[in-house]
Motif scaffolding. Sequence first.
Motif, PDB file in Angstrom:
ATOM      1  N   TYR A  53       0.833  -1.203   0.000  1.00 25.75           N
ATOM      2  CA  TYR A  53       0.000   0.000   0.000  1.00 25.75           C
ATOM      3  C   TYR A  53       0.870   1.258   0.000  1.00 25.75           C
ATOM      4  CZ  TYR A  53      -3.819  -3.214   1.174  1.00 25.75           C
ATOM      5  OH  TYR A  53      -4.726  -4.239   1.175  1.00 25.75           O
ATOM      6  N   ASN A  54       1.960   1.217   0.757  1.00 24.24           N
ATOM      7  CA  ASN A  54       2.882   2.358   0.778  1.00 24.24           C
ATOM      8  C   ASN A  54       3.507   2.576  -0.599  1.00 24.24           C
ATOM      9  OD1 ASN A  54       2.327   2.673   3.494  1.00 24.24           O
ATOM     10  ND2 ASN A  54       4.199   1.653   4.179  1.00 24.24           N
ATOM     11  N   ALA A  55       3.812   1.480  -1.306  1.00 27.67           N
ATOM     12  CA  ALA A  55       4.386   1.596  -2.652  1.00 27.67           C
ATOM     13  C   ALA A  55       3.382   2.211  -3.630  1.00 27.67           C
ATOM     14  CB  ALA A  55       4.845   0.229  -3.146  1.00 27.67           C
ATOM     15  N   ILE A  56       2.115   1.914  -3.449  1.00 25.78           N
ATOM     16  CA  ILE A  56       1.078   2.528  -4.297  1.00 25.78           C
ATOM     17  C   ILE A  56       0.988   4.021  -3.993  1.00 25.78           C
ATOM     18  CG2 ILE A  56      -1.398   2.624  -4.796  1.00 25.78           C
ATOM     19  CD1 ILE A  56      -1.455  -0.405  -4.148  1.00 25.78           C
ATOM     20  N   THR A  57       0.943   4.357  -2.707  1.00 23.99           N
ATOM     21  CA  THR A  57       0.842   5.767  -2.299  1.00 23.99           C
ATOM     22  C   THR A  57       2.034   6.574  -2.795  1.00 23.99           C
ATOM     23  OG1 THR A  57      -0.383   5.114  -0.331  1.00 23.99           O
ATOM     24  CG2 THR A  57       0.594   7.306  -0.311  1.00 23.99           C
ATOM     25  N   ALA A  58       3.224   5.964  -2.765  1.00 24.49           N
ATOM     26  CA  ALA A  58       4.439   6.651  -3.210  1.00 24.49           C
ATOM     27  C   ALA A  58       4.540   6.737  -4.733  1.00 24.49           C
ATOM     28  CB  ALA A  58       5.661   5.931  -2.647  1.00 24.49           C
ATOM     29  N   LEU A  60       5.263   4.145  -6.651  1.00 21.44           N
ATOM     30  CA  LEU A  60       6.170   3.113  -7.144  1.00 21.44           C
ATOM     31  C   LEU A  60       5.401   2.036  -7.905  1.00 21.44           C
ATOM     32  CD1 LEU A  60       8.951   1.816  -7.317  1.00 21.44           C
ATOM     33  CD2 LEU A  60       8.555   0.827  -5.064  1.00 21.44           C
ATOM     34  N   LEU A  61       4.328   1.527  -7.316  1.00 26.11           N
ATOM     35  CA  LEU A  61       3.444   0.589  -8.005  1.00 26.11           C
ATOM     36  C   LEU A  61       2.249   1.364  -8.521  1.00 26.11           C
ATOM     37  CD1 LEU A  61       3.577  -2.486  -5.599  1.00 26.11           C
ATOM     38  CD2 LEU A  61       4.891  -2.087  -7.678  1.00 26.11           C
ATOM     39  N   ARG A  62       1.919   1.180  -9.775  1.00 26.69           N
ATOM     40  CA  ARG A  62       0.924   2.012 -10.441  1.00 26.69           C
ATOM     41  C   ARG A  62      -0.354   1.239 -10.740  1.00 26.69           C
ATOM     42  NH1 ARG A  62       5.319   2.870 -14.910  1.00 26.69           N
ATOM     43  NH2 ARG A  62       5.239   0.656 -14.521  1.00 26.69           N
ATOM     44  N   THR A  63      -1.472   1.877 -10.440  1.00 26.91           N
ATOM     45  CA  THR A  63      -2.763   1.292 -10.775  1.00 26.91           C
ATOM     46  C   THR A  63      -2.898   1.274 -12.291  1.00 26.91           C
ATOM     47  OG1 THR A  63      -3.697   2.221  -8.765  1.00 26.91           O
ATOM     48  CG2 THR A  63      -5.250   1.477 -10.403  1.00 26.91           C
ATOM     49  N   GLY A  64      -3.290   0.120 -12.819  1.00 25.32           N
ATOM     50  CA  GLY A  64      -3.419  -0.034 -14.251  1.00 25.32           C
ATOM     51  C   GLY A  64      -2.234  -0.737 -14.880  1.00 25.32           C
ATOM     52  N   LYS A  65      -1.127  -0.838 -14.152  1.00 30.25           N
ATOM     53  CA  LYS A  65       0.050  -1.540 -14.668  1.00 30.25           C
ATOM     54  C   LYS A  65       0.403  -2.693 -13.751  1.00 30.25           C
ATOM     55  CE  LYS A  65       1.640   2.329 -17.227  1.00 30.25           C
ATOM     56  NZ  LYS A  65       2.390   2.387 -18.416  1.00 30.25           N
ATOM     57  N   GLU A  66       0.800  -2.388 -12.526  1.00 30.43           N
ATOM     58  CA  GLU A  66       1.151  -3.442 -11.575  1.00 30.43           C
ATOM     59  C   GLU A  66      -0.002  -3.765 -10.630  1.00 30.43           C
ATOM     60  OE1 GLU A  66       4.610  -1.301 -13.006  1.00 30.43           O
ATOM     61  OE2 GLU A  66       3.150  -0.497 -11.615  1.00 30.43           O
ATOM     62  N   VAL A  67      -0.948  -2.864 -10.532  1.00 33.18           N
ATOM     63  CA  VAL A  67      -2.026  -2.977  -9.544  1.00 33.18           C
ATOM     64  C   VAL A  67      -3.367  -2.770 -10.239  1.00 33.18           C
ATOM     65  CG1 VAL A  67      -2.937  -2.008  -7.399  1.00 33.18           C
ATOM     66  CG2 VAL A  67      -0.478  -1.975  -7.805  1.00 33.18           C
ATOM     67  N   ARG A  68      -4.380  -3.527  -9.783  1.00 32.80           N
ATOM     68  CA  ARG A  68      -5.741  -3.261 -10.254  1.00 32.80           C
ATOM     69  C   ARG A  68      -6.646  -3.139  -9.035  1.00 32.80           C
ATOM     70  NH1 ARG A  68      -7.501  -8.899 -13.272  1.00 32.80           N
ATOM     71  NH2 ARG A  68      -7.372 -10.252 -11.454  1.00 32.80           N
ATOM     72  N   ASP A  69      -7.620  -2.273  -9.164  1.00 28.16           N
ATOM     73  CA  ASP A  69      -8.572  -2.016  -8.085  1.00 28.16           C
ATOM     74  C   ASP A  69      -9.825  -2.825  -8.356  1.00 28.16           C
ATOM     75  OD1 ASP A  69     -10.220  -1.027  -6.130  1.00 28.16           O
ATOM     76  OD2 ASP A  69      -9.867   1.079  -6.591  1.00 28.16           O
ATOM     77  N   ARG A  70     -10.108  -3.781  -7.493  1.00 35.83           N
ATOM     78  CA  ARG A  70     -11.237  -4.695  -7.682  1.00 35.83           C
ATOM     79  C   ARG A  70     -12.381  -4.394  -6.730  1.00 35.83           C
ATOM     80  NH1 ARG A  70     -11.495  -7.155 -11.995  1.00 35.83           N
ATOM     81  NH2 ARG A  70     -12.370  -8.955 -11.032  1.00 35.83           N
ATOM     82  N   ARG A  71     -12.495  -3.141  -6.290  1.00 38.80           N
ATOM     83  CA  ARG A  71     -13.565  -2.809  -5.348  1.00 38.80           C
ATOM     84  C   ARG A  71     -14.929  -2.986  -5.996  1.00 38.80           C
ATOM     85  NH1 ARG A  71     -12.412   3.246  -3.937  1.00 38.80           N
ATOM     86  NH2 ARG A  71     -10.577   2.880  -5.186  1.00 38.80           N
ATOM     87  N   LEU A  72     -15.887  -3.318  -5.182  1.00 40.94           N
ATOM     88  CA  LEU A  72     -17.254  -3.470  -5.648  1.00 40.94           C
ATOM     89  C   LEU A  72     -17.848  -2.099  -5.939  1.00 40.94           C
ATOM     90  CD1 LEU A  72     -18.437  -6.177  -3.117  1.00 40.94           C
ATOM     91  CD2 LEU A  72     -17.858  -6.506  -5.514  1.00 40.94           C
ATOM     92  N   PRO A  73     -18.772  -2.001  -6.877  1.00 37.68           N
ATOM     93  CA  PRO A  73     -19.393  -0.713  -7.180  1.00 37.68           C
ATOM     94  C   PRO A  73     -20.016  -0.097  -5.929  1.00 37.68           C
ATOM     95  CG  PRO A  73     -19.993  -2.327  -8.830  1.00 37.68           C
ATOM     96  CD  PRO A  73     -19.260  -3.070  -7.739  1.00 37.68           C
ATOM     97  N   GLY A  74     -19.764   1.178  -5.745  1.00 43.64           N
ATOM     98  CA  GLY A  74     -20.328   1.906  -4.610  1.00 43.64           C
ATOM     99  C   GLY A  74     -19.468   1.854  -3.356  1.00 43.64           C
TER     100      GLY A  74
END
Length: 101
Positions: A53-58, A60-74
Amino acid sequence: MTPGEIEALIEAMIERKLRELFAPLTQQSENDEWADANEAAQQLGLPSKQALYNAITAGLLRTGKEVRDRRLPGRKKPRYQFHIPNCRKRLDQPPEKRKVV
């Protein structure tokens, strides 16, 4: 259109929409390269999921490349999954070559 044709059309539309909604869930089970935070931290040799999570915030790890967000709608709280090969590649890069977004 007859009532039977309308009913068949509606059923086909519902079936198509359900396939769209649930396809990512079935693809995930078929694709071992994506992992939830606890498993990803373990596979990447990190001390905890908080390090991810710290790497995402910084950036370093990017949503759409290394990370995907699988949260439920809403939902507000993200549920991240990590692409293990892409994360390894990104973390193995020398710091001077990493472009942090």
